[in-house]
Design a protein around this motif. Structure first.
Motif, mmCIF file in Angstrom:
data_model
loop_
_atom_site.group_PDB
_atom_site.id
_atom_site.type_symbol
_atom_site.label_atom_id
_atom_site.label_comp_id
_atom_site.label_asym_id
_atom_site.label_seq_id
_atom_site.Cartn_x
_atom_site.Cartn_y
_atom_site.Cartn_z
ATOM 1 N N VAL A 1 -21.132 -4.752 -8.976
ATOM 2 C CA VAL A 1 -21.228 -4.131 -7.661
ATOM 3 C C VAL A 1 -21.732 -2.710 -7.909
ATOM 4 O O VAL A 1 -21.035 -1.888 -8.509
ATOM 5 C CB VAL A 1 -19.857 -4.098 -6.945
ATOM 6 N N GLU A 2 -22.952 -2.453 -7.494
ATOM 7 C CA GLU A 2 -23.594 -1.158 -7.716
ATOM 8 C C GLU A 2 -22.975 -0.093 -6.821
ATOM 9 O O GLU A 2 -22.606 -0.364 -5.691
ATOM 10 C CB GLU A 2 -25.093 -1.289 -7.429
ATOM 11 N N GLY A 3 -22.863 1.132 -7.321
ATOM 12 C CA GLY A 3 -22.366 2.253 -6.532
ATOM 13 C C GLY A 3 -20.922 2.598 -6.849
ATOM 14 O O GLY A 3 -20.236 1.887 -7.579
ATOM 15 N N ARG A 4 -20.476 3.708 -6.286
ATOM 16 C CA ARG A 4 -19.113 4.183 -6.514
ATOM 17 C C ARG A 4 -18.112 3.309 -5.754
ATOM 18 O O ARG A 4 -18.327 2.965 -4.603
ATOM 19 C CB ARG A 4 -18.981 5.641 -6.072
ATOM 20 N N VAL A 5 -17.015 2.985 -6.412
ATOM 21 C CA VAL A 5 -15.985 2.136 -5.833
ATOM 22 C C VAL A 5 -15.323 2.834 -4.644
ATOM 23 O O VAL A 5 -15.167 4.053 -4.628
ATOM 24 C CB VAL A 5 -14.928 1.748 -6.901
ATOM 25 N N LYS A 6 -14.993 2.055 -3.626
ATOM 26 C CA LYS A 6 -14.250 2.550 -2.453
ATOM 27 C C LYS A 6 -12.902 1.849 -2.450
ATOM 28 O O LYS A 6 -12.846 0.627 -2.314
ATOM 29 C CB LYS A 6 -14.988 2.225 -1.150
ATOM 30 N N THR B 1 -4.704 0.377 15.854
ATOM 31 C CA THR B 1 -4.861 0.432 14.402
ATOM 32 C C THR B 1 -6.276 -0.004 14.050
ATOM 33 O O THR B 1 -6.871 -0.821 14.751
ATOM 34 C CB THR B 1 -3.853 -0.489 13.690
ATOM 35 N N TYR B 2 -6.796 0.550 12.974
ATOM 36 C CA TYR B 2 -8.141 0.177 12.548
ATOM 37 C C TYR B 2 -8.313 0.432 11.057
ATOM 38 O O TYR B 2 -7.567 1.192 10.453
ATOM 39 C CB TYR B 2 -9.204 0.946 13.349
ATOM 40 N N THR B 3 -9.311 -0.237 10.480
ATOM 41 C CA THR B 3 -9.697 -0.027 9.091
ATOM 42 C C THR B 3 -10.920 0.883 9.090
ATOM 43 O O THR B 3 -11.875 0.627 9.824
ATOM 44 C CB THR B 3 -10.054 -1.377 8.423
ATOM 45 N N PRO B 4 -10.913 1.962 8.277
ATOM 46 C CA PRO B 4 -12.072 2.859 8.244
ATOM 47 C C PRO B 4 -13.372 2.115 7.932
ATOM 48 O O PRO B 4 -13.381 1.158 7.152
ATOM 49 C CB PRO B 4 -11.720 3.844 7.118
ATOM 50 N N SER B 5 -14.461 2.548 8.553
ATOM 51 C CA SER B 5 -15.736 1.828 8.428
ATOM 52 C C SER B 5 -16.261 1.807 6.996
ATOM 53 O O SER B 5 -16.877 0.818 6.587
ATOM 54 C CB SER B 5 -16.782 2.433 9.360
ATOM 55 N N ASP B 6 -16.025 2.864 6.198
ATOM 56 C CA ASP B 6 -16.530 2.858 4.818
ATOM 57 C C ASP B 6 -15.799 1.818 3.966
ATOM 58 O O ASP B 6 -16.381 1.227 3.064
ATOM 59 C CB ASP B 6 -16.471 4.244 4.185
ATOM 60 N N VAL B 7 -14.534 1.547 4.288
ATOM 61 C CA VAL B 7 -13.774 0.520 3.571
ATOM 62 C C VAL B 7 -14.331 -0.864 3.925
ATOM 63 O O VAL B 7 -14.533 -1.710 3.055
ATOM 64 C CB VAL B 7 -12.268 0.610 3.895
ATOM 65 N N LYS B 8 -14.610 -1.090 5.206
ATOM 66 C CA LYS B 8 -15.209 -2.364 5.641
ATOM 67 C C LYS B 8 -16.581 -2.559 5.007
ATOM 68 O O LYS B 8 -16.916 -3.652 4.547
ATOM 69 C CB LYS B 8 -15.362 -2.399 7.156
ATOM 70 N N SER B 9 -17.375 -1.501 4.989
ATOM 71 C CA SER B 9 -18.722 -1.582 4.409
ATOM 72 C C SER B 9 -18.665 -1.940 2.930
ATOM 73 O O SER B 9 -19.449 -2.767 2.457
ATOM 74 C CB SER B 9 -19.457 -0.252 4.571
ATOM 75 N N CYS C 1 -7.909 -2.475 -7.060
ATOM 76 C CA CYS C 1 -7.619 -3.910 -7.173
ATOM 77 C C CYS C 1 -7.444 -4.546 -5.805
ATOM 78 O O CYS C 1 -7.992 -5.616 -5.536
ATOM 79 C CB CYS C 1 -6.363 -4.108 -8.011
ATOM 80 N N LYS C 2 -6.694 -3.906 -4.934
ATOM 81 C CA LYS C 2 -6.443 -4.459 -3.599
ATOM 82 C C LYS C 2 -7.751 -4.645 -2.832
ATOM 83 O O LYS C 2 -7.965 -5.667 -2.189
ATOM 84 C CB LYS C 2 -5.488 -3.533 -2.833
ATOM 85 N N GLN C 3 -8.633 -3.657 -2.927
ATOM 86 C CA GLN C 3 -9.924 -3.731 -2.232
ATOM 87 C C GLN C 3 -10.752 -4.911 -2.736
ATOM 88 O O GLN C 3 -11.266 -5.708 -1.952
ATOM 89 C CB GLN C 3 -10.690 -2.416 -2.410
ATOM 90 N N ILE C 4 -10.875 -5.034 -4.063
ATOM 91 C CA ILE C 4 -11.686 -6.103 -4.649
ATOM 92 C C ILE C 4 -11.076 -7.473 -4.350
ATOM 93 O O ILE C 4 -11.767 -8.402 -3.928
ATOM 94 C CB ILE C 4 -11.831 -5.910 -6.176
ATOM 95 N N ALA C 5 -9.765 -7.597 -4.566
ATOM 96 C CA ALA C 5 -9.086 -8.885 -4.367
ATOM 97 C C ALA C 5 -9.198 -9.350 -2.914
ATOM 98 O O ALA C 5 -9.510 -10.514 -2.658
ATOM 99 C CB ALA C 5 -7.626 -8.774 -4.792
ATOM 100 N N ASP C 6 -8.963 -8.449 -1.970
ATOM 101 C CA ASP C 6 -9.071 -8.813 -0.555
ATOM 102 C C ASP C 6 -10.508 -9.161 -0.171
ATOM 103 O O ASP C 6 -10.749 -10.072 0.624
ATOM 104 C CB ASP C 6 -8.568 -7.678 0.340
ATOM 105 N N SER C 7 -11.466 -8.432 -0.737
ATOM 106 C CA SER C 7 -12.877 -8.678 -0.412
ATOM 107 C C SER C 7 -13.325 -10.075 -0.809
ATOM 108 O O SER C 7 -14.182 -10.666 -0.153
ATOM 109 C CB SER C 7 -13.774 -7.655 -1.116
ATOM 110 N N LEU C 8 -12.759 -10.605 -1.882
ATOM 111 C CA LEU C 8 -13.209 -11.891 -2.404
ATOM 112 C C LEU C 8 -12.371 -13.073 -1.926
ATOM 113 O O LEU C 8 -12.606 -14.211 -2.342
ATOM 114 C CB LEU C 8 -13.260 -11.838 -3.938
ATOM 115 N N ASN C 9 -11.402 -12.811 -1.038
ATOM 116 C CA ASN C 9 -10.637 -13.912 -0.440
ATOM 117 C C ASN C 9 -11.579 -14.865 0.280
ATOM 118 O O ASN C 9 -12.450 -14.440 1.032
ATOM 119 C CB ASN C 9 -9.604 -13.387 0.566
ATOM 120 N N GLY C 10 -11.407 -16.151 0.024
ATOM 121 C CA GLY C 10 -12.236 -17.154 0.691
ATOM 122 C C GLY C 10 -13.582 -17.374 0.039
ATOM 123 O O GLY C 10 -14.292 -18.313 0.393
#
Length: 142
Positions: free
Chosen positions: A7-12, A28-36, A98-107
């Motif tokens: 994954v190219e670029g700085r980790v979020k 409640t909301y998730t920040p847009s940079d986290v979603k991106s 870890c949480k970001q990567i693991a959640d992103s790859l669910n499914g």
């Protein structure tokens, strides 16, 4: 079989849910940079493994986070990094990465991140910002 992609670029990192008060309502909301970033991780995975079927069993996950060496570092500090004496002890924290990567790859890579039973996160310096993600079906070594 081991699966690896970059994954190219700085980790979020994953961030706490944010709250916004609108009149008498709290939203409640998730920040847009986290979603991106989450979408970017998913896109990079799909680019490497377009027809992948999610793993159904236990998963072993390795996340290697590479940070570019800051230009402000002295020559001595850069030399220590290049010789392997110094690692980045800066944010983001390994658990949030870890949480970001693991959640992103669910499914996609696995059905749910609860399947991850063996996890390693490494932070190190490199010539560019990127993340290498490797995972495989986990089997207990005898």
């Amino acid at each position: 079989m081991k699966y690896t992609f970059e994954v190219e670029g700085r980790v979020k990192p994953k961030q706490s849910t944010k709250f916004a008060k609108i009149g008498n309502f709290v939203r409640t909301y998730t920040p847009s940079d986290v979603k991106s970033y989450s979408n970017w991780v998913r896109l990079c995975f799909k680019g490497s493994y377009p027809d992948f079927k999610p793993l159904e069993g236990a998963v072993k996950l390795l996340i290697e986070v590479n940070f570019i060496i800051p230009k402000s570092y002295s020559k001595k500090k850069v030399q220590m990094i290049e010789e392997g004496y110094t690692c980045p002890t800066v944010k983001p924290d390994c658990d949030n990465i870890c949480k970001q990567i693991a959640d992103s790859l669910n499914g996609l890579a696995w059905l749910d991140d609860k399947q991850i039973v063996n996890l390693e996160v490494r932070k190190r310096f490199a010539k560019r910002d990127y993340v290498t993600i490797s995972f495989e079906e986990w089997r207990e070594e005898s």
